[in-house]
Each structure stands twice: as structure tokens, then as C-alpha cells.
Scaffold this active site. Structure first.
Site, PDB file in Angstrom:
ATOM      1  N   CYS B  83     -21.680 -28.487 -83.004  1.00  0.00           N
ATOM      2  CA  CYS B  83     -22.600 -27.648 -83.778  1.00  0.00           C
ATOM      3  C   CYS B  83     -23.623 -28.488 -84.538  1.00  0.00           C
ATOM      4  CB  CYS B  83     -21.822 -26.763 -84.733  1.00  0.00           C
ATOM      5  SG  CYS B  83     -20.374 -26.036 -83.972  1.00  0.00           S
ATOM      6  N   CYS B 207     -17.751 -14.681 -90.292  1.00  0.00           N
ATOM      7  CA  CYS B 207     -18.073 -15.569 -89.174  1.00  0.00           C
ATOM      8  C   CYS B 207     -19.542 -15.488 -88.783  1.00  0.00           C
ATOM      9  CB  CYS B 207     -17.263 -15.176 -87.936  1.00  0.00           C
ATOM     10  SG  CYS B 207     -15.494 -15.105 -88.226  1.00  0.00           S
ATOM     11  N   HIS B 337     -26.241 -18.771 -85.211  1.00  0.00           N
ATOM     12  CA  HIS B 337     -25.837 -20.154 -84.975  1.00  0.00           C
ATOM     13  C   HIS B 337     -25.870 -20.477 -83.489  1.00  0.00           C
ATOM     14  CE1 HIS B 337     -23.879 -23.922 -85.169  1.00  0.00           C
ATOM     15  NE2 HIS B 337     -22.629 -23.530 -85.167  1.00  0.00           N
TER      16      HIS B 337
END
Lengths: 178, 396
Positions: B83, B207, B337
């Protein structure tokens, strides 16, 4: 939403059949996206991945599981424990690690319960994964099996045991309330 | 070392881009960054692409993107730091310029997650830790890894799930003000509390979502940067650290050691006092893949003492006008994300913050001209801390 692996596979197969029919009739494997209707080309190729992972140098660990024992490796010079077990000691630049049976007494450091599972785990009921600090000083991460999931909390005393993982039937290690 | 600065930024809408291929999405961000910098492809001497992939079909994204965007034959590389792949791309581009090997380099971050199904993505991200010992047998998921930090943190400091929810509420609030964000929906603590558990104690609204998106930044040497813009945003320093792949090898679950280490190094190089760190920065972007991660970031970056991070958002201290505004773009949580794009998105956002180009409701007050990006790969597996400043670094 489909719950079991069989249901998911059935859904996928049905869908693939639909794409196949569509390809034959329309001449292209293009389907509308569920929400937006955007045209998507459905990959005609499929790749199945199953890794072949060498375990020769840590085979003793797996032999141990078959006998109901759990081993760590330890550096005979510096006393460093390795769990998961490894064959090389990077601290000594050596590979003279010794196999030691784990005592199996520990204390929960933290845990979670996996509700949304990876595709290859959907056939199991929700499972608790915990990390415990063992009396030797290293940590173990694995499933925690208990009849009283509500009582699990950090600090709880646990023991490490070998059990078969069902339905596959392979030997694995589990934490249980002590 | 040559001083290097960001002189152009580009950013796509984050969300489900079922209408675009990877290279089409990347090009959208690249085009905007080149135009923002006032340069053409012929000026770009090196291209670094942050892309984790696997859920998308192309295994050589740097090449596919370079061809599509007419960037060939400039050298390229695809980098992976989970990430934090975007920050790794910034690093590769920055170091190429800083070492004097190029005057202008491009950092691109892109991810197309919607090319695979939701459950397949859950599987692939779950494998991103230690595959053999933590995934193969025990089926950990990405929320599961962070949930273990949440369990330990809540237990140790007596924080509540509602405190985690306060992070989601803040980040949804700012995402609603950001046209590039995945979600445009303000939420309440109650909404978060009512959402279903994904990995106890984390719920769906704790999340970040699976998102498609791209961002790009043009990085230029001091000589070129001065010619291109009056407001170059200097990369003051970037520090990196690595955590263990097995979570079981960690000594505690209250902090990410890699983030602490990288911050310590970055602060040392930039002359930032850790216990007063928040005073040095006008705005921060931190890695809130899960609500607990933002709380850990507050503490790991020294914005607040250990065990007190959970109160910051609830008390408004990380909103605009507070002690230190954090994630005024909505963060990973609500901006989305797209794994490899996130670090470049942070760079683009902080550049715009320092240039004061954001709408007033989500524009931080720029006084000192410093900003910090905290980008974590995996569960503290990689940590990238980058400090951006309006004033030129002292050495060069």
C-alpha cells in the site's frame, strides 16, 4: 449472497456458461457491468494458481505435527528462538540451528475474529486468529479454538495443541484456553 | 545530492472505474500532471510506476503505461511496497533526480482493483503479509491484521469502538468536500456502529474500500523547478523502514515499529522535535486504511502521547483548525485506497495544500509551509515518511 464454496463455484460456473453462450451468439465475450452497465471484456483465458513450496529444510516441523509435537528452532550459540521455525540463523550467519519442542504454554497478546473471509476460506465457519506470547519468549499466531468465544481477551492463558484441520484433514496447530 | 521538487500534479476521480483500463486511468493523471507542470512527454527522463497489481491483468504496468502515454523511450520501473507502492514510486523518481541522473522524472501511482471480484481481492490482500505462515493456514485478511492492533489498543487504553468510528466520521466529512473521493456521504458514529463486522472489532465502516484510481507527480531538479514554477514543493526528506512479515514476530500491537523508525529518521534529518512534531506541520496525510491505523499514526508520528490518539478526532483536533489537520482529502478511508496510487495521491494532495489550491472548507491554514505524508505498506510491513516544504532544503 452465496455462503458456501459450492454455492460460489456454482454461481461462477453459471455465469461463465452465460458468457460462453453470449460469445457464441454475439461473437464477443463482452458483458455489461452489473451496476454501471459499462461494457467489460471477460478474460477468455483462465489461470489456476497453486504454489509448490519447498519445506525440505524445515521438514522436522511437519514430521513433529504428525506426532502431535510442535517444534521451534533455536540458535545454540545465542539462544535465539525461531518460530515459525527457520533453517538459517542470520544472527550467527550459520545453519546449525537445533530443533526444540515448544512447551506450549502462553498468554494471548491479541486476537480477531474473521467474519469476511478470503475466497479460499469461505467454507470454514468464522474463525478466531490469535497471537500468543509463549513461555519461551516467542509468539505464535494461529487459530484459537474455544467453546466460549466471548471470554477470549488479551492476557488469557492458553495452550498450544496439534489438531487436524477439517474438512481437509491436514495437521495444524491451535491455541486453546489453558 | 540535488534538491528536487514537485512541479506538477494530476489526480483522477477515485472510485470504481469500470469504464477505463489501467493505462487509460494512468494517462488521465499523467496528462494533468504534465499540463500542470507545463512540460511534455519529451521532457520526462524517467518514469516510476507504483502498482501492486495481480487483481488487474497487466503484469508490466510501467511499460504498458509508458507506451500508451507516449513516454517511451524514457527509462521506467515498476515498484512494489504494497500500500506504500505510491511513495516508493515517488522515492524512485525523487532519487533519480536527486542523484543528478535526470532533471525531470515522473512518479505515477495506479490501481485497477475492480478487474477482479471483491472476494478475490480479499484473498489477494490477505496474502500480503507472510503467505505461508499466516495466510495459507490461518486465512488472515487485511482487516484481520489491523483488527489485531485494534483489539490490543482498545484493551490497553480502554478506548471504545466509538472512538475508532470518530475517525471514519471525520474522513467521510472531508471526502464529501473532495470531488476526487470515492465516497460522498457524511456519516455518523451510529452509522459506523451499525455496520457489520468484517474482522472484529473492525466493522465495514472502519475499513477503506476497494478502489480504482491514479495519481501522478512531476519531480524536477532545482535548476528546472525554478524555471517551471514559482511555488515548487520541495521534497525535504523521505525516510523508510521495514517491519517483519510475520505479525507474530512483533513485540507489541500498540504501534507500528516501522512507522516509528521511519518518522524518527525523517525528523532527525529535517530537524523536527518528535514530541512537538505537530507544531512543525500545517497539515498531514496519514495512512488510514482502517480507522485504528489513523490513531496509531497520530501516536507513531508524535502528534500526541501514547494512548491518547483515540481522543484527537473526537475532540476535533485533527480537523481543519485543530492541533494538526489530518487527511483533509478524506483519507484512504473515504477518498478510497487504490493501493499503488495512494502514496502519489498523498504527494499530490499535500502539494495542493501547500500551494493553497483546495476549496476553503478543506484547505489547511498554511503558516509554516511544511506537510508530512505517512504511507504504510501492508500492516507496517513498509513505512514511508515524506516531508514536503515550501522553503528550499538547506543543503543541495
Amino acid at each position: 449472497m452465496a455462503q458456501t464454496r459450492e454455492q460460489i463455484e456454482q454461481m461462477v460456473n453459471q455465469w461463465l456458461k452465460y458468457v460462453e453462450e453470449l460469445m457464441k451468439n454475439e461473437g464477443l465475450p463482452i458483458v455489461p457491468e452489473e451496476k454501471t452497465g459499462d461494457p467489460l471484456w471477460v478474460d477468455v483465458r483462465e489461470m489456476r494458481l497453486k504454489y509448490l513450496i519447498p519445506v525440505k529444510r524445515i521438514k522436522k516441523f511437519f514430521d513433529g505435527l504428525c506426532e502431535g509435537k510442535i517444534y521451534a528452532t533455536r540458535c545454540p550459540v545465542k539462544g535465539i528462538y525461531y518460530f515459525p521455525p527457520q533453517a538459517d540463523c542470520p544472527a550467527c550467519m550459520d545453519e546449525n540451528l537445533e530443533w526444540v519442542e515448544v512447551k506450549g504454554e502462553g498468554e494471548i497478546l491479541t486476537f480477531t475474529k474473521i467474519n469476511v473471509k478470503p475466497l479460499s476460506f469461505v467454507h470454514y465457519p468464522d474463525y478466531i486468529v490469535a497471537i500468543a506470547r509463549m513461555s519461551e519468549g516467542f509468539n505464535v499466531l494461529c487459530w484459537l479454538s474455544t467453546d466460549k468465544p466471548d471470554e477470549v481477551k488479551p492476557g488469557m492463558k492458553v495452550k498450544l495443541v496439534v489438531k487436524r484441520r477439517e474438512p481437509e484433514g491436514f495437521f495444524s496447530y491451535y491455541l486453546e484456553p489453558a | 545530492m540535488v534538491n528536487a521538487a514537485i512541479v506538477g500534479v494530476g489526480h483522477t476521480k477515485f472510485g470504481r472505474a469500470t469504464d477505463k483500463q489501467l493505462q487509460e486511468l494512468a494517462w488521465e493523471a499523467i496528462k494533468e500532471a504534465l499540463q500542470d507542470a507545463g512540460i511534455t512527454q519529451r521532457d520526462v527522463q524517467f518514469v516510476a510506476v507504483g502498482n501492486t497489481g495481480r487483481w488487474s491483468s497487466d503484469p508490466l504496468p510501467a511499460v504498458v503505461i509508458s507506451e500508451y502515454s507516449d513516454l517511451c523511450p524514457a527509462g521506467s520501473i515498476r515498484v512494489e511496497a504494497a500500500c506504500a507502492s505510491g511513495s516508493a514510486a515517488v522515492r524512485a523518481a525523487y532519487q533519480t533526480v536527486a542523484s543528478g541522473q535526470a532533471d525531470i522524472a515522473l512518479a505515477v501511482g495506479v490501481e485497477k482493483m475492480s478487474e477482479s471480484t471483491n472476494l478475490q481481492v480479499v484473498e489477494m490482500i490477505g496474502r500480503a503479509g507472510n503467505f505461508f505462515w499466516e495466510f495459507e493456514q490461518f486465512g488472515l485478511t487485511f482487516p484481520g491484521y489491523y483488527a489485531m492492533y485494534a483489539t490490543a489498543y482498545l484493551h490497553r487504553y480502554g478506548a471504545k469502538e466509538e472512538d475508532l468510528a470518530a475517525i471514519a466520521v471525520k474522513n467521510h466529512y472531508y471526502a464529501d468536500l473532495n470531488p476526487h473521493a470515492h465516497f460522498h456521504k457524511r456519516i455518523t458514529i451510529d452509522d459506523v456502529m451499525k455496520s457489520r463486522y468484517v474482522a472484529w472489532p473492525l466493522k465495514l465502516f472502519d475499513c477503506s474500500p476497494q478502489t480504482d484510481g491514479a495519481a501522478a507527480v512531476v519531480i524536477a531538479s532545482e535548476k528546472i523547478a525554478r524555471k517551471l514554477t514559482d511555488t515548487p514543493v520541495w521534497i525535504r526528506t523521505q525516510a523508510v523502514a521495514t517491519g517483519t512479515s510475520n505479525l507474530s514476530k512483533r513485540s507489541n500491537f500498540l504501534s507500528l515499529d516501522s512507522a516509528v523508525k521511519a518518522a524518527e529518521e525523517a525528523y532527525k534529518r529535517a530537524g523536527v522535535e518528535r514530541d512537538k512534531a505537530y507544531k512543525y506541520f500545517d497539515v498531514a496525510e496519514v495512512h488510514d486504511c482502517f480507522t485504528i491505523a489513523e490513531i496509531l499514526a497520530y501516536e507513531d508520528l508524535g502528534f500526541v502521547e501514547r494512548g491518547q490518539g483515540y481522543a484527537l478526532a473526537r475532540e476535533g483536533e485533527t480537523y481543519k483548525g485543530g492541533r494538526i489537520p489530518v487527511n483533509l482529502d478524506g483519507g484512504l478511508k473515504a477518498k478510497g485506497h487504490p493501493i499503488g496510487a495512494t502514496g502519489v495521491s498523498m504527494a499530490a494532495e499535500l502539494t495542493k495544500q501547500l500551494r493553497q489550491q483546495n476549496p476553503p472548507e478543506r484547505q489547511a491554514d498554511i503558516k509554516r509551509g511544511w506537510a508530512i505524508a505517512h504511507n504504510i505498506g501492508g500492516t507496517g510491513h513498509y513505512a514511508y515518511i515524506t516531508i514536503y516544504t515550501l522553503d528550499k532544503p538547506p543543503t543541495g
